[in-house]
Design an enzyme around this catalytic site. Structure first.
Site, PDB file in Angstrom:
ATOM      1  N   ARG A   1       0.822  -1.210   0.000  1.00 59.78           N
ATOM      2  CA  ARG A   1       0.000   0.000   0.000  1.00 59.78           C
ATOM      3  C   ARG A   1       0.853   1.255   0.000  1.00 59.78           C
ATOM      4  O   ARG A   1       0.411   2.312  -0.409  1.00 59.78           O
ATOM      5  CB  ARG A   1      -0.865   0.003   1.261  1.00 59.78           C
ATOM      6  CG  ARG A   1      -2.267  -0.490   0.990  1.00 59.78           C
ATOM      7  CD  ARG A   1      -3.105  -0.272   2.176  1.00 59.78           C
ATOM      8  NE  ARG A   1      -2.467  -0.896   3.337  1.00 59.78           N
ATOM      9  CZ  ARG A   1      -3.125  -1.421   4.353  1.00 59.78           C
ATOM     10  NH1 ARG A   1      -4.424  -1.387   4.370  1.00 59.78           N
ATOM     11  NH2 ARG A   1      -2.497  -1.970   5.365  1.00 59.78           N
TER      12      ARG A   1
ATOM     13  N   HIS B   1       5.097 -27.745  10.886  1.00 55.96           N
ATOM     14  CA  HIS B   1       6.510 -28.141  10.780  1.00 55.96           C
ATOM     15  C   HIS B   1       6.770 -29.541  11.338  1.00 55.96           C
ATOM     16  O   HIS B   1       7.372 -30.385  10.679  1.00 55.96           O
ATOM     17  CB  HIS B   1       7.407 -27.144  11.500  1.00 55.96           C
ATOM     18  CG  HIS B   1       7.237 -25.723  11.057  1.00 55.96           C
ATOM     19  ND1 HIS B   1       6.953 -25.379   9.760  1.00 55.96           N
ATOM     20  CD2 HIS B   1       7.311 -24.546  11.722  1.00 55.96           C
ATOM     21  CE1 HIS B   1       6.882 -24.061   9.662  1.00 55.96           C
ATOM     22  NE2 HIS B   1       7.079 -23.540  10.842  1.00 55.96           N
TER      23      HIS B   1
HETATM   24  C1  BG6 Z   1       7.646 -20.276  12.265  1.00 51.83           C
HETATM   25  C2  BG6 Z   1       6.914 -20.091  13.561  1.00 51.83           C
HETATM   26  O1  BG6 Z   1       6.834 -20.924  11.326  1.00 51.83           O
HETATM   27  O2  BG6 Z   1       8.805 -21.063  12.493  1.00 51.83           O
HETATM   28  C3  BG6 Z   1       7.803 -19.423  14.593  1.00 51.83           C
HETATM   29  O3  BG6 Z   1       5.765 -19.299  13.347  1.00 51.83           O
HETATM   30  C4  BG6 Z   1       9.096 -20.197  14.746  1.00 51.83           C
HETATM   31  O4  BG6 Z   1       7.141 -19.301  15.843  1.00 51.83           O
HETATM   32  C5  BG6 Z   1       9.731 -20.460  13.390  1.00 51.83           C
HETATM   33  O5  BG6 Z   1       9.971 -19.417  15.564  1.00 51.83           O
HETATM   34  C6  BG6 Z   1      10.921 -21.395  13.525  1.00 51.83           C
HETATM   35  O6  BG6 Z   1      11.598 -21.469  12.300  1.00 51.83           O
HETATM   36  P1  BG6 Z   1      13.152 -21.819  12.225  1.00 51.83           P
HETATM   37  O7  BG6 Z   1      13.436 -21.965  10.784  1.00 51.83           O
HETATM   38  O8  BG6 Z   1      13.867 -20.676  12.892  1.00 51.83           O
HETATM   39  O9  BG6 Z   1      13.317 -23.082  13.003  1.00 51.83           O
END
Ligand code: BG6
Length: 484
Positions: A51, A240
């Site tokens: 925006r 994840h």
């Molecule tokens: C994100 C989460 O998807 O993954 C976060 O929303 C988290 O809360 C992050 O900290 C962790 O990712 P990485 O790659 O740092 O392990």
């Protein structure tokens, strides 16, 4: 060892939310790194959209600072940065308004890969898709990239899938789970299916249990409002950790192609038993002298959301019946360490007697930090004086094995963006996969909500609440230490 860089086709990538945090921390730095390696062709274009009413040059300055902060590490060649920045454009658009769409259309070229990165909140997905469609900008060949969270529960995920399906075919939709882009996560597939060694042992007959840990030292940071609505279950487990579990537990796909891989992952999610309340522990970090509590971080003294969760899962199929999977993830723990540990059973009989030491093979796949693998094997303790056994790791660090000559381990976003440009969906989640994951998650959350369960408190810098330890202790097992 030199890694081969195969350039992708020239592309026009439009980043909605182009001046946002994700663009600054991940998308723009990743593009620069791919440009630097020669994978992103110099004839590609990146068009930032938001925006904000700013010029091309102001957007380039924003990108320059993002590169300085997040992408340099030995790539600080100003001439190359300049060449990259010249590939950047900016168009100001309010996703709900009418202005700017014609300008966006005319800045896109007909003969290159066209992709749209929705780095915006899910409430904007629908207006964006409608406008792209109505203004003839997103045809049947374009790709769209969607960030997590993909829905908040099964119903919202279904709604989102249905809405997107009005405008795009599944083959055009790239749902990101950045864990799938991590080097080691793909290595899990390479190790399992590229070697004869592991697969015959990869089942309940030989594997005692599997531990999947994603530990963070950070708190919820500035995302308190989002996080408190999500909690660790929605923020980390549904996506994840579920993906890590799937890749660990799935059957070998017939080919390494998107649907074959995703079909197998889906079967794992569908084979998960519901989690019993006794098999799940939730925690919330308390305060310490330097660190404020979760409740203060999220500004909600009554919050019942969890910043830590540990659970025991059972994949109910022939391969895994009887081998538990223990998952845990949390914030403000003692180390940033993520790993998958496959703990094998003891040999059926010790010819050395019981006094000679522990025997137990463990294959550890380290996601971060120090991406790599180690395999613990039993050997004789060196030296004279009888047969004593010790365990030593066959240790492989990817950085050491491949990094010393400058080949850097690509960030998850670098790989995922390039895969998307290539049109390869293998490392992206399919709509039915996301829905199945929510379908498994929802009743668990509903259960603890109805019972009004309170998370256990744990100290920042610890490995989580004591109750999480008992989850394994009661079965004669123990968590591996969380350590960098
Ligand atoms: C994100 C989460 O998807 O993954 C976060 O929303 C988290 O809360 C992050 O900290 C962790 O990712 P990485 O790659 O740092 O392990």
């Amino acid at each position: 060892m030199v890694s081969r860089v195969i350039p992708v086709e020239p592309f026009d990538l439009v980043i909605f939310g182009g001046t946002g945090d994700l663009a600054r921390r991940k998308v723009l730095p990743s593009l620069y790194r791919r440009f630097w390696t020669g994978q992103m062709p110099a004839s590609s274009r990146v068009i930032g959209v938001s925006r904000k009413s700013i010029t091309d040059d102001m957007f380039r300055e924003f990108a320059h600072s993002a590169i300085r902060d997040f992408a340099l590490q030995g790539r600080d060649d100003e001439a190359r940065i300049e060449t990259f920045l010249r590939q950047l454009r900016y168009v100001s658009i309010d996703a709900t308004g009418e202005a700017g769409w014609d300008e966006l259309r005319s800045s896109l070229r007909p003969d290159v890969v066209r992709a749209f990165y929705f780095s915006v909140g899910p409430d904007v997905f629908i207006p964006l898709s409608e406008h792209l469609n109505r203004h003839g900008i997103a045809g049947r060949d374009c790709r769209i990239v969607i960030e997590k969270p993909f829905g908040h529960d099964l119903e919202s995920a279904r709604d989102l899938n249905r809405t997107l399906a009005q405008f795009f075919e599944e083959r055009q939709i790239y749902r990101i789970d950045h864990y799938l882009g991590k080097e080691t996560v793909q290595n899990l597939m390479a190790v399992r299916f590229g070697n004869i060694l592991f697969e015959p042992l990869w089942n309940a007959q030989f594997v005692d249990h599997i531990q999947i840990t994603v530990a963070e030292t950070v708190g919820v940071g500035g995302r308190g409002a989002y996080y408190d609505r999500a909690g660790a279950m929605r923020d980390m487990v549904q996506n994840h950790l579920m993906q890590l579990l799937c890749l660990t537990a799935m059957e070998p796909p017939s080919r390494f192609d998107p649907d074959a891989v995703r079909d197998e992952k889906l079967k794992v999610i569908r084979a998960l038993d519901p989690v019993l309340p006794a098999d799940l522990v939730r925690g919330q970090y308390a305060c310490s002298e330097e660190i404020q509590s979760y409740l203060s971080d999220v500004g909600n003294g009554n919050s019942l959301s969890e910043s830590f969760i540990a659970m025991k899962l059972q994949v109910s199929n022939w391969r895994w019946k009887g081998t538990p999977f223990y998952l845990r993830t949390g914030k403000r723990l003692n180390a940033r360490a993520s790993e998958i540990a496959v703990v094998f059973k003891d040999p059926p009989h010790s010819i050395f007697g019981d006094e000679t030491g522990r025997r137990g093979n463990v294959l550890v796949i380290r996601l971060q930090p120090n991406e790599g693998m180690n395999m613990w094997v039993t050997i004789k303790e060196p030296g004279p004086g009888g047969m004593r056994l010790i365990e030593v790791p066959l240790d492989m660090s990817f950085a050491k094995a491949f990094g010393d000559d400058g080949v850097h381990v690509a960030d998850a976003y670098e790989r995922l963006i390039m895969d998307m440009i290539r049109g390869n969906q293998t490392l992206f989640m399919r709509g039915d996969e996301v829905e199945a994951a929510w379908g498994w998650t929802d009743p668990i959350i509903e259960n603890w909500t109805i019972r009004g369960d309170r998370p256990h408190s744990y100290s920042p810098g610890s490995s989580g609440p004591d109750e999480a330890m008992s989850l394994l202790h009661r079965e004669g097992r123990q968590w591996r230490e969380i350590a960098e």
